[in-house]
Each structure stands twice: as C-alpha cells, then as structure tokens.
Scaffold this motif. Structure first.
Motif, PDB file in Angstrom:
ATOM      1  N   ALA A 175       1.012  -1.182   0.069  1.00  0.00           N
ATOM      2  CA  ALA A 175       0.572  -0.040  -0.320  1.00  0.00           C
ATOM      3  C   ALA A 175       0.585   1.459   0.410  1.00  0.00           C
ATOM      4  O   ALA A 175       0.165   2.028  -0.501  1.00  0.00           O
ATOM      5  CB  ALA A 175      -1.033  -0.250   1.229  1.00  0.00           C
ATOM      6  N   ASN A 176       2.488   0.944   0.261  1.00  0.00           N
ATOM      7  CA  ASN A 176       2.477   2.580   0.267  1.00  0.00           C
ATOM      8  C   ASN A 176       3.274   2.505  -1.012  1.00  0.00           C
ATOM      9  O   ASN A 176       3.265   2.430  -2.188  1.00  0.00           O
ATOM     10  CB  ASN A 176       4.365   2.278   1.229  1.00  0.00           C
ATOM     11  N   THR A 177       2.973   4.657  -0.915  1.00  0.00           N
ATOM     12  CA  THR A 177       4.023   5.524  -2.017  1.00  0.00           C
ATOM     13  C   THR A 177       4.889   5.945  -1.851  1.00  0.00           C
ATOM     14  O   THR A 177       5.376   6.326  -2.626  1.00  0.00           O
ATOM     15  CB  THR A 177       2.528   6.512  -2.267  1.00  0.00           C
ATOM     16  N   ARG A 178       5.802   5.304  -0.943  1.00  0.00           N
ATOM     17  CA  ARG A 178       7.339   5.731  -0.819  1.00  0.00           C
ATOM     18  C   ARG A 178       8.074   4.508  -0.174  1.00  0.00           C
ATOM     19  O   ARG A 178       7.136   3.400  -0.181  1.00  0.00           O
ATOM     20  CB  ARG A 178       7.097   6.620   0.682  1.00  0.00           C
ATOM     21  N   VAL A 179       9.146   4.664  -0.959  1.00  0.00           N
ATOM     22  CA  VAL A 179      10.347   3.450  -0.254  1.00  0.00           C
ATOM     23  C   VAL A 179      11.664   4.281   0.003  1.00  0.00           C
ATOM     24  O   VAL A 179      11.620   5.961  -0.200  1.00  0.00           O
ATOM     25  CB  VAL A 179      11.096   3.466  -1.592  1.00  0.00           C
ATOM     26  N   HIS A 180      12.052   4.557   1.773  1.00  0.00           N
ATOM     27  CA  HIS A 180      12.603   5.176   2.559  1.00  0.00           C
ATOM     28  C   HIS A 180      14.218   4.230   2.219  1.00  0.00           C
ATOM     29  O   HIS A 180      14.292   3.197   2.574  1.00  0.00           O
ATOM     30  CB  HIS A 180      11.944   4.927   3.771  1.00  0.00           C
ATOM     31  N   PHE A 181      15.367   4.918   1.956  1.00  0.00           N
ATOM     32  CA  PHE A 181      16.595   4.673   2.043  1.00  0.00           C
ATOM     33  C   PHE A 181      17.681   5.199   2.232  1.00  0.00           C
ATOM     34  O   PHE A 181      17.138   6.365   2.607  1.00  0.00           O
ATOM     35  CB  PHE A 181      16.836   3.560   0.661  1.00  0.00           C
ATOM     36  N   GLY A 182      18.616   5.120   2.755  1.00  0.00           N
ATOM     37  CA  GLY A 182      19.661   5.871   3.456  1.00  0.00           C
ATOM     38  C   GLY A 182      21.137   5.948   2.271  1.00  0.00           C
ATOM     39  O   GLY A 182      21.300   5.143   1.624  1.00  0.00           O
ATOM     40  N   VAL A 183      20.992   7.331   2.129  1.00  0.00           N
ATOM     41  CA  VAL A 183      22.801   7.441   1.203  1.00  0.00           C
ATOM     42  C   VAL A 183      23.160   8.174   1.933  1.00  0.00           C
ATOM     43  O   VAL A 183      24.546   8.062   1.900  1.00  0.00           O
ATOM     44  CB  VAL A 183      21.768   8.409  -0.163  1.00  0.00           C
ATOM     45  N   GLN A 184      23.442   8.666   2.955  1.00  0.00           N
ATOM     46  CA  GLN A 184      23.765   8.844   4.357  1.00  0.00           C
ATOM     47  C   GLN A 184      25.190  10.348   4.093  1.00  0.00           C
ATOM     48  O   GLN A 184      24.573  11.160   4.287  1.00  0.00           O
ATOM     49  CB  GLN A 184      24.584   7.879   4.721  1.00  0.00           C
ATOM     50  N   SER A 185      25.860  10.050   2.390  1.00  0.00           N
ATOM     51  CA  SER A 185      26.584  11.289   2.007  1.00  0.00           C
ATOM     52  C   SER A 185      26.493  11.388   1.039  1.00  0.00           C
ATOM     53  O   SER A 185      26.322  10.780   0.468  1.00  0.00           O
ATOM     54  CB  SER A 185      27.953  10.981   3.302  1.00  0.00           C
ATOM     55  N   GLY A 186      27.111  12.516   0.555  1.00  0.00           N
ATOM     56  CA  GLY A 186      27.769  13.266  -1.020  1.00  0.00           C
ATOM     57  C   GLY A 186      29.478  12.437  -0.594  1.00  0.00           C
ATOM     58  O   GLY A 186      29.354  13.358  -2.278  1.00  0.00           O
ATOM     59  N   SER A 187      29.481  12.674  -0.348  1.00  0.00           N
ATOM     60  CA  SER A 187      30.748  11.910  -0.147  1.00  0.00           C
ATOM     61  C   SER A 187      31.252  10.387  -0.212  1.00  0.00           C
ATOM     62  O   SER A 187      31.376   9.848   0.156  1.00  0.00           O
ATOM     63  CB  SER A 187      31.517  12.871   0.848  1.00  0.00           C
ATOM     64  N   ASP A 188      31.777   9.817  -1.378  1.00  0.00           N
ATOM     65  CA  ASP A 188      31.658   8.682  -1.056  1.00  0.00           C
ATOM     66  C   ASP A 188      33.462   8.463  -0.012  1.00  0.00           C
ATOM     67  O   ASP A 188      33.275   7.213  -0.242  1.00  0.00           O
ATOM     68  CB  ASP A 188      33.173   8.075  -2.917  1.00  0.00           C
ATOM     69  N   ARG A 189      34.190   9.354   0.147  1.00  0.00           N
ATOM     70  CA  ARG A 189      35.264   9.271   0.910  1.00  0.00           C
ATOM     71  C   ARG A 189      34.722   8.842   2.356  1.00  0.00           C
ATOM     72  O   ARG A 189      34.873   7.654   2.508  1.00  0.00           O
ATOM     73  CB  ARG A 189      36.464  10.210   1.357  1.00  0.00           C
TER      74      ARG A 189
END
Length: 365
Positions: free
Chosen positions: A244-258
């Motif tokens: 039923a959900n219309t959203r999927v929630h996940f973590g990217v956490q940072s804009g830096s690969d380092r």
C-alpha cells in the motif's frame, strides 16, 4: 510479583516486544511513568539515559535496565540499576524475573550487576520462539541484525551474527492481529537473505502469504527502510504488486564517497542515485536519509551532502536529515559531531518549509 515498564520517549517498541515475551511466559507488563513495586524495567537510549539513570538510583523497588545504552555502558548503568540486561532481552528478562521472584540470586546469562560483573550470554534469540510484539500494539519485526557494521550504527553490535529472520508462517500469524502490517527490519528488501545478496523469491513468498490474508502491507517504508543497492526493479515491482505504501525509504547518508567508505557503508553515492532513479521510475516517492556532521567530514564533503539533498528534493524526493550523534558501543562513540557549515540549517529549513524535508531540523543547530 508485579512487573512494570517505565515508559519514556522512544521506548514503545521495546515495551511491546518485552510484553510479548513476558505474555508467552504468563506474565503481564504494566506501563508506568515512574518506578513502581515490585520490579520496574527501563529501556535506555542516548536521549533518555541521564534522567532514567538518576531515577533508578533513587527508586524504591527492584530495577532492571536494558536497551542500547545499557548494553553498551553496562558498568555505568549497573551503578544505578540492580540488574542490567545486556543485548537481546526476550529470553534473558523472563529468566531474570524468575530468579528475582525466587530470591535465589543465581547468575543469569546476559545480565550484569556491580557485584557480579557481566555473565556472558549463552544464546541467540530464535525469532520464531517469540511473538514479534505484543498483540495489543506494535509493528511486525520480520528480521534482526545487519552484516554491514556501519561505524555510527548500534544494530550490528546489539545483534551480532548477521541477519536473522522470522519465518513466513510466524509473520502471517502475527499479522492477523494487526490492522496494517508495518515491518521493523534493518533492510526490508533483505528479508530471507544474508543481508548482502537479495533473495527476492523469499520476499515474494512473504508478501504473497500476507496478501492471501487480505492484509494491508507497508514494506520498505517507515518504521523500516532499505539499502540503496537492494533497490532493484524486481524489488519495486513486488512493492507495486502487493503493498500500500507510496514511498520507499533508504539511506544514502553522504554526498562523499570517501565518507561513505570511512563509515563502511558498502555503497557509493552513485548507487544512491541509481536507487532514486528506480524508485521514481516505478512511481514511488523516495525518502532519502542523509547525515551531517561526521567527525572526519570536511566542509567540502558536508557541502556535497547538502547539495545532494537539494538536488534530490528538486527531483521529487523527501529528505530525512539527521545530525550525527555518537552512540555508545560503536566505533565513533568517542568522536563528537563536527560543526555544521554556516548555511546548513538555513538550507535544510528551506526544504522543510517547502515540504521537501521530513521531521524537524531543530537538532541541526
């Protein structure tokens, strides 16, 4: 013997889980707003620990402390509490209560006291042996543990040994008592797997079984989330078909690969962007976690995270921003958050005003 649970902010799921374990053994768990006879149980986290430790020290009843803070800092907590449950409590707490009621003083594995120190745990909880939560309230915990060991996260330290899963039959049985099926799990799309390689055939079997019960299913959204590399077309098609959900929630956490590498996240910024594309392509709203203020983060890396959040918001994502908080028992426990760049609060506040940022940014000052 009356057993009480000290209610505090952020402890509702713990109360529900312990109530389920005690109900199985014929005990009732009574909610309370302070210490009460005969035994009062406390769940400690970083936010509530100072006040509750002080309260336990002056309580006129037997006190039992558990939770993430107590597990990581049991020596400190044991100076105030009569007993500390270290790690998982479903089996440990009923055993401890039985010894308290009998007055035997026998050591219980998985508990600590000032006098006796820590008695090592002698078991790992088999999830099917216990209801996921009390039948009166709560979500459905389908999995526990995580193999990724991110440097800021307590989950793999509290629940070592990789992922464990509740069986499909046990999930279906528990779901019959819930109006909506909302899962608690570190990574919903990892159900049935080792947490590193998806087993989507098992996810399908779980969702199909719940659908046969006419359950309203919420999967991969609050109060659980998923990892970006698990966000595949197959996973999202399962959500479209059954949920039923219309959203999927996940973590990217940072804009830096380092920064992601230093945290041990096991994915890149590019993996997060691919996940966003896939979620949007399937008609869902991505809810993306980011964290600001890691101790080793440079101004440039923090700026990259802010830019990433702004770019994703423009694409239709909801941003869930957090200030880094050092948690006991983690590799970053002794590393305080670094100062945020001057524009961080203003920029995140602007996203919040436009409905692009979930929650509050009041803790980002």
């Amino acid at each position: 013997m009356r057993v009480n649970f000290r209610r505090a902010r952020g402890t509702a799921n713990t109360e529900a889980a312990l109530a389920a374990a005690l109900e199985r053994d014929g005990h009732a768990l009574h909610g309370t707003v302070g210490p009460a006879d005969d035994v009062t149980c406390y769940s400690l986290n970083v936010a509530n620990a100072p006040a509750l430790i002080a309260e336990m020290a002056g309580a006129g009843c037997v006190t039992v402390a558990g939770g993430p803070y107590a597990s990581a800092c049991w020596k400190e907590v044991a100076r105030a509490a009569d007993y500390v449950v270290v790690g998982e409590g479903e089996r440990t707490l009923p055993r401890l209560l039985a010894e308290i009621e009998a007055g035997s003083g026998a050591p219980v594995p998985g508990t600590a006291t000032t006098a006796g120190g820590l008695v090592p745990l002698d078991h790992t909880v088999r999830l099917d042996a216990y209801p996921p939560f009390s039948t009166r309230k709560g979500y459905l915990e389908c999995s526990r543990g995580c193999p990724h060991a991110c440097a800021y996260c307590q989950t793999p330290r509290l629940f070592p040994g990789g992922m464990r899963h509740r069986s499909i039959g046990a999930c279906v049985e528990a779901a019959r008592a819930l109006p909506d099926v909302r899962f608690v799990t570190p990574n919903a799309f990892a159900y049935g797997s080792d947490g590193r390689t998806p087993r989507f055939e098992k996810v399908r079997r779980l969702l199909e079984a719940l659908a046969r019960e006419d359950a309203t299913i919420w999967f991969g959204t609050f109060p659980s989330e998923v990892r970006p590399e698990f966000v595949t077309d197959e996973a999202l098609e399962l959500v479209q078909e059954f949920c039923a959900n219309t959203r999927v929630h996940f973590g990217v956490q940072s804009g830096s690969d380092r920064v992601l590498g230093a945290l041990g996240r096991g994915h890149t910024v590019a993996d997060g962007l691919v996940a966003v594309d896939r979620v949007l392509d399937h008609g869902f709203v991505p809810v993306v976690d980011v964290i600001l203020g890691f101790p080793f983060e440079t101004d440039g890396e923090q700026e990259a995270t802010l830019v990433l959040a702004e770019q994703l918001a423009r694409r239709g994502c909801r941003i869930h921003a957090h200030r880094f908080m050092p948690l006991p028992g983690t590799p970053l426990a002794s590393r305080p958050a670094r100062t945020l760049v001057e524009t961080a609060r203003q920029r995140l506040g602007r996203l919040a005003l436009h409905g692009k940022l979930t929650g509050s940014v009041s803790d980002l000052g």
